[in-house]
Design an enzyme around this catalytic site. Structure first.
Site, PDB file in Angstrom:
ATOM      1  N   LEU A 384       0.823  -1.209   0.000  1.00 40.28           N
ATOM      2  CA  LEU A 384       0.000   0.000   0.000  1.00 40.28           C
ATOM      3  C   LEU A 384       0.855   1.257   0.000  1.00 40.28           C
ATOM      4  O   LEU A 384       0.419   2.326  -0.399  1.00 40.28           O
ATOM      5  CB  LEU A 384      -0.908   0.026   1.233  1.00 40.28           C
ATOM      6  CG  LEU A 384      -1.995  -1.038   1.291  1.00 40.28           C
ATOM      7  CD1 LEU A 384      -2.651  -1.047   2.666  1.00 40.28           C
ATOM      8  CD2 LEU A 384      -3.034  -0.781   0.213  1.00 40.28           C
ATOM      9  N   GLY A 385       2.087   1.137   0.483  1.00 38.12           N
ATOM     10  CA  GLY A 385       2.953   2.311   0.499  1.00 38.12           C
ATOM     11  C   GLY A 385       3.966   2.214   1.614  1.00 38.12           C
ATOM     12  O   GLY A 385       3.983   1.250   2.388  1.00 38.12           O
ATOM     13  N   ASP A 386       4.829   3.217   1.659  1.00 37.52           N
ATOM     14  CA  ASP A 386       5.840   3.280   2.709  1.00 37.52           C
ATOM     15  C   ASP A 386       5.420   4.335   3.701  1.00 37.52           C
ATOM     16  O   ASP A 386       4.943   5.388   3.318  1.00 37.52           O
ATOM     17  CB  ASP A 386       7.199   3.683   2.118  1.00 37.52           C
ATOM     18  CG  ASP A 386       7.775   2.561   1.293  1.00 37.52           C
ATOM     19  OD1 ASP A 386       7.299   1.429   1.453  1.00 37.52           O
ATOM     20  OD2 ASP A 386       8.685   2.837   0.498  1.00 37.52           O
ATOM     21  N   GLY A 387       5.603   4.063   4.945  1.00 35.15           N
ATOM     22  CA  GLY A 387       5.273   5.100   5.916  1.00 35.15           C
ATOM     23  C   GLY A 387       5.964   4.836   7.221  1.00 35.15           C
ATOM     24  O   GLY A 387       5.996   3.707   7.689  1.00 35.15           O
ATOM     25  N   PHE A 389       8.995   4.342   8.778  1.00 35.77           N
ATOM     26  CA  PHE A 389       9.919   3.256   9.127  1.00 35.77           C
ATOM     27  C   PHE A 389       9.487   1.883   8.646  1.00 35.77           C
ATOM     28  O   PHE A 389      10.027   0.883   9.074  1.00 35.77           O
ATOM     29  CB  PHE A 389      10.155   3.197  10.637  1.00 35.77           C
ATOM     30  CG  PHE A 389      10.914   4.369  11.154  1.00 35.77           C
ATOM     31  CD1 PHE A 389      12.273   4.267  11.389  1.00 35.77           C
ATOM     32  CD2 PHE A 389      10.281   5.571  11.386  1.00 35.77           C
ATOM     33  CE1 PHE A 389      12.984   5.350  11.858  1.00 35.77           C
ATOM     34  CE2 PHE A 389      10.982   6.647  11.846  1.00 35.77           C
ATOM     35  CZ  PHE A 389      12.336   6.557  12.082  1.00 35.77           C
ATOM     36  N   VAL A 392       3.845  -0.815   4.162  1.00 41.48           N
ATOM     37  CA  VAL A 392       2.505  -1.208   4.575  1.00 41.48           C
ATOM     38  C   VAL A 392       1.890  -2.103   3.508  1.00 41.48           C
ATOM     39  O   VAL A 392       1.947  -1.791   2.320  1.00 41.48           O
ATOM     40  CB  VAL A 392       1.622   0.034   4.804  1.00 41.48           C
ATOM     41  CG1 VAL A 392       0.250  -0.382   5.314  1.00 41.48           C
ATOM     42  CG2 VAL A 392       2.283   0.978   5.798  1.00 41.48           C
ATOM     43  N   ASP A 504       4.311  13.739  12.919  1.00 40.04           N
ATOM     44  CA  ASP A 504       4.459  13.524  11.481  1.00 40.04           C
ATOM     45  C   ASP A 504       3.138  13.795  10.763  1.00 40.04           C
ATOM     46  O   ASP A 504       2.655  12.972   9.992  1.00 40.04           O
ATOM     47  CB  ASP A 504       4.968  12.110  11.211  1.00 40.04           C
ATOM     48  CG  ASP A 504       5.617  11.981   9.827  1.00 40.04           C
ATOM     49  OD1 ASP A 504       5.898  13.035   9.210  1.00 40.04           O
ATOM     50  OD2 ASP A 504       5.815  10.851   9.370  1.00 40.04           O
TER      51      ASP A 504
END
Ligand SMILES: *[C@@H]1O[C@H](CO)[C@@H](O)[C@H](O)[C@H]1NC(C)=O
Ligand SMILES: *[C@@H]1O[C@H](CO)[C@@H](O)[C@H](O)[C@H]1NC(C)=O
Ligand SMILES: *[C@@H]1O[C@H](CO)[C@@H](O)[C@H](O)[C@H]1NC(C)=O
Ligand SMILES: *[C@@H]1O[C@H](CO)[C@@H](O)[C@H](O)[C@H]1NC(C)=O
Ligand SMILES: *[C@@H]1O[C@H](CO)[C@@H](O)[C@H](O)[C@H]1NC(C)=O
Ligand SMILES: *[C@@H]1O[C@H](CO)[C@@H](O)[C@H](O)[C@H]1NC(C)=O
Ligand SMILES: *[C@@H]1O[C@H](CO)[C@@H](O)[C@H](O)[C@H]1NC(C)=O
Ligand SMILES: *[C@@H]1O[C@H](CO)[C@@H](O)[C@H](O)[C@H]1NC(C)=O
Ligand SMILES: *[C@@H]1O[C@H](CO)[C@@H](O)[C@H](O)[C@H]1NC(C)=O
Ligand SMILES: *[C@@H]1O[C@H](CO)[C@@H](O)[C@H](O)[C@H]1NC(C)=O
Length: 699
Positions: A384-387, A389, A392, A504
């Protein structure tokens, strides 16, 4: 052997709470700004016993410049007049309602319009509708509710108008109605649409008053409504009810606590019998303490001892295992720290509760294999993506739940800390605008994985300037709503005790569910603010370029105002549809923050905003967007002190939203896109559809 020590503490606190109900566990929040010391447990105001969920209105306190009513439910402040000993509830500005009775068993309050009570003769002239403000947790009671509609100053000479329908009653009082005024009428029952339409046209003022049906139908008042009986009915009041089980407070109350809320309905914490403030409820210690039954106490002690032995065995096994794995596990007891302080919630569903596992008392642990299977072996197509650390993945658990699984990049020491931190914080926090945390793998398992609710509609960034921007799915009203909901989530984080700084905030971390409601994600960078006065945490710089508080680089201090800065960037993105960082822009405009501040300062809002949203073509939208731009400008101040607290940001946004809605122009798109946002107060509403030929009084 600090872990063993902590386990001993847990067992000891359980045992103590079983033996002596008064000693309890230490409060988690310490000396906080929010505590019960100013709340009366019960207060006699005249004949009325005022207690939770009501509270005395002079006992709300000003925190961060906002009056917070933290002793009960929002909108349930009672004004106690010391001279008349009348208890008053103020529903809307300028409308006082005198309390006639409060029934704490049925959760109802009977109120009468103070204007009607003040008129000693029989004929008070209605002056307003009864409006329940959206923030108040009150509804018209469905038991015995009824209404009287008033049609004042009706001009019946209009050509072609029919005579007054038979089921409406002429008011023949002289005071307030006679003397050169046009005739007035009241309708004790619902009118047909035809009659109603005609009366609305002919009459100067129309009001609808809620009343008790038993009075309206009584032989004493019913037959003489028009000659003053209606005044008696009005003075008999109407009932409002509250529903504890509907609110987020239910768990707290079940655990014998009392909720505190600010006026916007943001949960501040659960006041427990021992004086501590917990979130979201008082936990099991209080359950035990509340039971006077000696047998149960013995069972509790027994259970505590068994648990204690179990903990000893478990910790022994754990230490052995730890040696075997030779894993760096610097802060593995973080979760337990929260359990000791009582700050972690019990899992809502008992299925989430892995009661056999005492290592993580609160956070559900998933077997690594289940999550591996759920994500198809962390298949690239499920990404689904990076987030924050980790990567996902989308997955489906064996019980059918669709989840987002966050896989941390590696198991270095820093990541473990991150992990434990995130798991502990997440399990404490519950809010409709925060992503729900389901659990994690054991920190001893092969990899650290966090399991969240899957939020289907992508991120706000995707929709503003990412791969879904072409859909143009976010018209202005929806963007404003996203801003309000994201600010609500942050206000919740900043208001709980101890406060949580998100660290964040960015459009990539604001997810949208199927109805485009906001779910703020990724507390990976969160650190709990120390509760004792200090308002910053010093850590190495983190966060996302383009969003980081400029003060942070200067003094390595991170405060709640840093979140406000980042939120300012989010606001700028919402009005401009531009990304926070774009290296193709001019040098001093690479950061959207700089670009926004510069253009707003030079009154060039039109050169910042996304023109397609209606700026310049629609007056209400232009005004709302300008106001949001100005708010963003305040949030983007270099100095944290100059920025408003998130609470204020939220209030301003809500004000803008209300204003925009009043001007109402957005048509169907808004109806589709802006669900369930309370924009207008509930008002007594009579259904004109059903035609009734006989007034209810004749039954
Ligand atoms: C409650 O708040 C008051 C005022 O802030 C403070 O003086 C008092 O110590 C607090 N009490 C507790 C139990 O935290
Ligand atoms: C609030 O008002 C009541 C009644 O007038 C009074 O008894 C009480 O002391 C007041 N509380 C505070 C904190 O002023
Ligand atoms: C409502 O009651 C308060 C306190 O008794 C009083 O100061 C105020 O003037 C009243 N407002 C109206 C509109 O009657
Ligand atoms: C309120 O509760 C009492 C019992 O506590 C009951 O007798 C009464 O009928 C209830 N009233 C209403 C309006 O439901
Ligand atoms: C106080 O309440 C009584 C009825 O309970 C009413 O007659 C009186 O007018 C009220 N006084 C004020 C100042 O509202
Ligand atoms: C008021 O009634 C509405 C509709 O019946 C319901 O959705 C809402 O939860 C109720 N509010 C409270 C505070 O009970
Ligand atoms: C009275 O209660 C009925 C039944 O719950 C409800 O449909 C109606 O809207 C209520 N009327 C008012 C004025 O609240
Ligand atoms: C009532 O309506 C009639 C016809 O519309 C108009 O001529 C007359 O002036 C009105 N009377 C008053 C008192 O407004
Ligand atoms: C009062 O409510 C009725 C029915 O909802 C509405 O037609 C009327 O305009 C309202 N009056 C005021 C002054 O808001
Ligand atoms: C008002 O009307 C009632 C009947 O509806 C009647 O008995 C009474 O005498 C009337 N009062 C006046 C002042 O006209």
């Amino acid at each position: 052997m600090p872990l063993l020590f902590r386990l001993l503490l847990v067992a000891a606190s359980l045992a103590v709470s079983g033996v002596d109900p008064t000693s309890g566990a230490a409060p988690s929040a310490g000396a906080s700004a929010y505590n019960a010391s100013m709340c009366h447990t019960s207060f006699m105001c005249g004949a009325h016993d005022i207690h939770y969920p009501f509270y005395l209105s002079n006992e709300s306190r000003v925190i961060d410049g906002v009056a917070r009513s933290y002793c009960g439910y929002p909108g349930m402040a009672i004004l106690c007049d010391a001279t008349t000993t009348n208890a008053t509830l103020r529903l809307a500005e300028g409308t006082n309602y005198t309390v006639l009775a409060i029934d704490y068993d049925n959760n109802t309050i009977t109120l009468a319009d103070a204007d009607a009570l003040a008129v000693n003769n029989d004929c008070p002239r209605p002056q307003h509708n009864v409006t329940i403000p959206p923030e108040a947790w009150l509804n018209f009671s469905s038991a015995g509710n009824s209404t009287i509609s008033f049609f004042l100053d009706c001009n019946l000479t209009g050509a072609g108008d029919p005579p007054p329908p038979p089921n409406i009653v002429r008011i023949n009082c002289t005071t307030g109605f006679g003397q050169g005024r046009l005739p007035s009428f009241l309708a004790p029952a619902q009118l047909g649409a035809q009659d109603a339409g005609w009366l609305f046209r002919a009459c100067g003022e129309v009001y609808v008053a809620p009343v008790l049906s038993e009075l309206l139908a009584s032989p004493e008042y019913g037959p003489r409504l028009g000659s003053g009986g209606y005044g008696d009915v009005l003075r008999g009041g109407f009932r409002l009810s509250w529903d504890p089980s509907a609110g987020p407070c239910y768990e707290c109350e079940l655990s014998k606590g009392q909720c505190g809320y600010d006026q916007a309905g943001v949960f501040l914490g659960c006041l427990c019998p021992d004086g501590s403030v917990r979130d979201p409820d008082c936990g099991d210690q209080v359950h035990l303490a509340g039971q006077k039954d000696a047998n149960r106490r013995k069972i509790a002690i027994g259970a505590a001892l068994v648990l204690f032995l179990l903990l000893l065995v478990m910790s022994f096994l754990y230490i052995r295992k730890k040696r075997q794995y030779k894993m760096t596990y610097s802060s593995g007891s973080g979760l337990l720290k929260y359990s000791i302080s009582g700050g972690t919630p019990r899992s809502r569903g008992s299925t989430d509760m892995d009661s056999g596992n005492v290592h993580h008392l609160q956070t559900h642990q998933f077997p690594y294999e289940e999550l591996e299977e759920a994500t198809g072996g962390f298949c690239d197509t499920r990404e689904l993506g990076d987030g924050g650390f980790g990567t996902v993945y989308k997955g489906q658990l064996r019980d059918g739940r669709v989840v987002a699984v966050k896989r941390l990049y590696n198991n270095g020491c820093r990541q473990v800390e991150q992990f434990v931190n995130e798991a502990a914080i997440l399990s404490r926090l519950r809010h409709p605008n925060l992503v729900t945390f389901y659990g994690c793998t054991s920190s001893r398992s092969r990899e650290l994985l966090l399991v969240y609710e899957y939020v289907p509609n992508g991120t706000v960034a995707d929709h503003l300037h990412g791969h879904r921007a072409a859909e143009r799915a976010l018209p202005w009203p929806l963007r404003l709503n996203i801003a309000v909901e994201a600010a609500t989530a942050l206000a919740y984080l900043h208001a709980i005790e101890p406060p949580v700084v998100h660290r964040d905030v960015k459009t990539n971390n604001i997810l949208l569910d199927a109805d485009f409601h906001v779910k703020v994600a990724d507390f990976g960078l969160s650190r709990l603010l120390p509760p004792d006065g200090a308002t910053h945490v010093s850590t190495t710089p983190q966060g996302t370029p383009g969003y980081v508080d400029p003060e942070y680089h200067r003094c390595y201090q991170l405060t709640d105002k840093s979140d406000v800065y980042s939120f300012g960037v989010v606001l700028a993105e919402l009005i401009s549809s531009k990304p926070a960082v774009d290296v193709t822009r001019d040098r001093d405009e690479i950061n959207l923050a700089g670009m926004a501040v510069g253009r707003i300062q030079r009154s060039q809002v039109d050169q910042l905003v996304d023109i397609d949203l209606g700026f310049g073509t629609d007056e209400a939208t232009s005004m709302a967007m300008t106001m949001v731009a100005e708010l963003a400008f305040r949030c983007l101040q270099q100095s944290g002190e100059m920025r408003p607290p998130i609470r204020e940001v939220l209030d301003v946004l809500k004000g803008i939203q209300k204003g925009g809605v009043k001007e109402g122009d957005e048509g169907e798109r808004k109806k589709d896109g802006l669900p369930r946002v309370p924009c207008s107060p509930d008002t007594v509403h009579v259904s004109w559809e059903s035609f009734s030929t006989t007034p209810s009084i004749s039954q």
